[in-house]
Design a protein around this motif. Structure first.
Motif, PDB file in Angstrom:
ATOM      1  N   GLN A  61      23.107  39.184  43.511  1.00 13.26           N
ATOM      2  CA  GLN A  61      22.512  40.504  43.316  1.00 13.26           C
ATOM      3  C   GLN A  61      22.276  41.164  44.682  1.00 13.26           C
ATOM      4  OE1 GLN A  61      22.260  41.523  40.166  1.00 13.26           O
ATOM      5  NE2 GLN A  61      22.932  39.501  39.462  1.00 13.26           N
ATOM      6  N   GLU A  63      20.162  44.453  46.842  1.00 12.37           N
ATOM      7  CA  GLU A  63      19.033  45.379  46.772  1.00 12.37           C
ATOM      8  C   GLU A  63      18.883  46.135  48.093  1.00 12.37           C
ATOM      9  OE1 GLU A  63      14.219  44.867  46.749  1.00 12.37           O
ATOM     10  OE2 GLU A  63      15.331  43.712  45.244  1.00 12.37           O
ATOM     11  N   ARG A  65      16.249  48.258  50.304  1.00 14.57           N
ATOM     12  CA  ARG A  65      14.827  48.520  50.454  1.00 14.57           C
ATOM     13  C   ARG A  65      14.599  49.564  51.549  1.00 14.57           C
ATOM     14  NH1 ARG A  65      12.443  42.296  50.357  1.00 14.57           N
ATOM     15  NH2 ARG A  65      13.270  41.740  48.286  1.00 14.57           N
ATOM     16  N   LEU A 201      19.673  36.869  46.052  1.00  8.64           N
ATOM     17  CA  LEU A 201      19.377  38.290  46.241  1.00  8.64           C
ATOM     18  C   LEU A 201      19.626  38.675  47.692  1.00  8.64           C
ATOM     19  CD1 LEU A 201      18.320  40.998  45.162  1.00  8.64           C
ATOM     20  CD2 LEU A 201      15.996  40.226  45.775  1.00  8.64           C
ATOM     21  N   VAL A 203      19.672  41.436  50.564  1.00 14.83           N
ATOM     22  CA  VAL A 203      18.876  42.643  50.804  1.00 14.83           C
ATOM     23  C   VAL A 203      19.287  43.299  52.117  1.00 14.83           C
ATOM     24  CG1 VAL A 203      16.536  43.561  51.153  1.00 14.83           C
ATOM     25  CG2 VAL A 203      16.903  41.644  49.578  1.00 14.83           C
TER      26      VAL A 203
END
Length: 244
Positions: A61, A63, A65, A201, A203
């Motif tokens: 995944q 992400e 930020r 995850l 990031v």
């Protein structure tokens, strides 16, 4: 057995990723020749595809930020693998890169890099590269947008160290633009080399911008402290042991 299955999934993911690059190039290139906006559409479509397929094909995944900049800024980012390029490009509207000169001749990538206004530099000629980079940016060879540079000059594996180069500071000083530092942990899951892609995850985090006006040495220290502290925190969050 689980490791072997993840490796096979990773291989399939990589194959389809490059196949999709070719498919989108066939569709978008005639349009991109006519209008530059279609080059950005192609790139954003491809980046969204890679992020989406990474999620369900290999369990990786992604992400974003922080506040992704949309105005004319310099983005100075940690660079651990191809994935951080994909993620940053997907997050900003008009991405363009300071890239190594050899990539100009890469199939598909080279044309789209040219079309969106990337600036190619010869990393083997440091002084000349900085001068050429500034000349291209100031002359308009690099079109308005978010200029992305990797302060360490190359990919640096998760947990590895490499000095920050002065070119980012010179660019910050000479352009008079804000600089947005960006940290990442993508190298924990997507290594610089090899086929394996690990679930987790990944990031990319955009930090508050550094406004113009700092002395060069102060800027470089703040930039490195921000990026390294942020990246170390993200890598620890991903389960990697990182020294302070």
């Amino acid at each position: 057995m689980r490791h072997a299955f993840q490796w096979l999934r990773s291989l399939v993911f990589i194959v389809q990723m490059y196949l999709m690059m070719a498919v989108l190039a066939v569709f978008f290139t005639p349009l991109a020749i006519l209008k530059r906006d279609y080059a950005f559409s192609a790139i954003h479509t491809y980046c969204r595809w890679v992020r989406w397929t990474a999620g369900w094909m290999v369990g990786l995944q992604t992400e974003i930020r922080g506040e992704a900049p949309t105005d004319e800024v310099v983005i100075a980012s940690k660079h651990q693998s191809f994935l951080d390029i994909i993620m940053i490009t997907s997050a900003v509207p008009r991405p363009k890169f300071i890239m190594k000169k050899q990539l100009k001749w890469a199939p598909i990538l080279g044309y789209y890099a040219y079309r969106i206004g990337c600036v190619a530099v010869d990393r083997g000629k440091r002084g000349a590269a900085i001068k050429q980079m500034l000349a291209d940016v100031k002359s308009g060879a690099a079109l308005p947008g978010q200029l992305i540079i990797f302060p360490q000059g190359t990919r640096v594996g998760a947990g590895e160290t490499k000095p920050y180069k002065i070119g980012t500071g010179v660019l910050y000083r000479e352009t008079g633009q804000p600089c947005v530092p960006a940290s990442t942990n993508v190298g924990v899951f997507w290594k610089r080399h090899g086929i394996m892609r690990y679930p987790g995850l990944a990031v990319v985090e955009f930090h508050p911008r550094i406004e113009p006006g700092l002395e060069l040495s102060d800027f470089m220290k703040q930039l490195e402290d921000t990026i390294e502290t942020g990246s170390n925190a993200l890598m620890r969050e991903a389960g990697m042991e990182v020294s302070a």
